[in-house]
Scaffold this active site. Structure first.
Site, PDB file in Angstrom:
ATOM      1  CG  ASN A  62      -0.562  -0.196   2.396  1.00 58.65           C
ATOM      2  OD1 ASN A  62       0.313  -1.094   2.643  1.00 58.65           O
ATOM      3  ND2 ASN A  62      -0.943   0.378   3.390  1.00 58.65           N
ATOM      4  CD  GLU A  64      -1.496   4.535   4.598  1.00 64.46           C
ATOM      5  OE1 GLU A  64      -0.887   5.136   5.312  1.00 64.46           O
ATOM      6  OE2 GLU A  64      -2.241   3.448   4.873  1.00 64.46           O
ATOM      7  CB  CYS A  73      -5.148  -1.457  -1.586  1.00 66.13           C
ATOM      8  SG  CYS A  73      -6.906  -0.772  -0.798  1.00 66.13           S
ATOM      9  CD  GLU A  75      -5.293  -6.084  -1.454  1.00 62.50           C
ATOM     10  OE1 GLU A  75      -4.917  -4.989  -1.486  1.00 62.50           O
ATOM     11  OE2 GLU A  75      -6.245  -6.450  -0.606  1.00 62.50           O
ATOM     12  CB  CYS A 112     -10.800  -2.724   0.148  1.00 58.70           C
ATOM     13  SG  CYS A 112     -10.306  -1.936  -1.477  1.00 58.70           S
TER      14      CYS A 112
HETATM   15  N1  THU Z   1      -5.223  -1.672   2.621  1.00 59.59           N
HETATM   16  C1  THU Z   1      -4.658  -2.493   1.360  1.00 59.59           C
HETATM   17  O1  THU Z   1      -3.585  -2.256   1.101  1.00 59.59           O
HETATM   18  N2  THU Z   1      -5.420  -3.609   1.247  1.00 59.59           N
HETATM   19  C2  THU Z   1      -6.378  -3.943   1.864  1.00 59.59           C
HETATM   20  O2  THU Z   1      -6.949  -5.018   1.531  1.00 59.59           O
HETATM   21  C3  THU Z   1      -7.136  -3.210   2.992  1.00 59.59           C
HETATM   22  C4  THU Z   1      -6.476  -1.996   3.077  1.00 59.59           C
HETATM   23  C5  THU Z   1      -4.477  -0.546   2.781  1.00 59.59           C
HETATM   24  C6  THU Z   1      -5.131   0.792   2.653  1.00 59.59           C
HETATM   25  C7  THU Z   1      -4.723   1.870   3.462  1.00 59.59           C
HETATM   26  O3  THU Z   1      -3.164   2.259   3.170  1.00 59.59           O
HETATM   27  C8  THU Z   1      -4.301   0.751   4.543  1.00 59.59           C
HETATM   28  O4  THU Z   1      -4.422  -0.600   4.187  1.00 59.59           O
HETATM   29  C9  THU Z   1      -5.496   1.168   5.755  1.00 59.59           C
HETATM   30  O5  THU Z   1      -6.844   0.884   5.317  1.00 59.59           O
END
Ligand code: THU
Length: 162
Positions: A62, A64, A73, A75, A112
């Site tokens: 991920n 941010e 994210c 994935e 998600c």
């Molecule tokens: N996140 C992911 O990378 N993948 C997921 O399946 C769930 C959430 C990340 C997004 C964000 O950077 C952090 O986790 C919190 O939501």
């Protein structure tokens, strides 16, 4: 009126040693990728590793941003990177894991909704994608298709696109 049921089956493993060497490798790569996540805001470090049909592995984590919705994210980073660097190469499997220094993640985390939709597109394009989901520790889920976690998915076919 008629009713129909949509069912999915999830395999749950209690130990990594129950998985094939290839799947253990994929999950290990996802854990390594999680260590490199850029997640200064959530401090929730997600790693994803994709096995392509030629057996190459592409990873993502991920990413941010101070403008929160601009982040993405693990994935999607992994699957977009795989598609960008290996266009038209089939995605066979994706392993997803998460780490945290603040909370205990001892259960599998699951993509998600937006990631499910994105993965579904690659699945429609190139065939079943198997998901391997894990926390930092604990049991592992194996799901045989993105369809199983995105019933009634919206696809290109709904737009009349073949
Ligand atoms: N996140 C992911 O990378 N993948 C997921 O399946 C769930 C959430 C990340 C997004 C964000 O950077 C952090 O986790 C919190 O939501």
């Amino acid at each position: 009126m008629k009713q129909f049921e949509i069912k999915s089956t999830i395999k749950e493993y209690t130990s990594l040693s129950e998985l094939s060497a290839d799947d253990q490798e994929l999950i290990a790569k996802a854990h390594l990728a999680a260590n490199d996540a850029y997640a200064p805001y959530s401090k929730f470090y997600v790693g994803a590793a994709i096995r392509l049909e030629n057996d190459e592995i592409c990873v993502g984590n991920n990413q941010e941003n101070a403008a929160y919705p601009s982040g993405i994210c693990a994935e999607r980073v992994a699957v977009f990177s795989a598609s960008a660097t290996h266009p038209n190469m089939k995605v066979k499997k994706i392993a997803v894991v998460a780490h945290s220094n603040e909370i205990k993640i001892d259960k599998p985390i699951s993509p998600c909704g937006a990631c499910r939709q994105v993965l579904a597109e690659y699945e429609s394009k190139s065939g079943n994608i198997i998901l391997l989901l894990m926390g930092e520790t604990g049991n592992i889920y194996e799901i045989s298709s993105v369809k199983d976690i995105l019933p009634l998915m919206f696809t290109a076919g709904d737009l009349g696109v073949k």
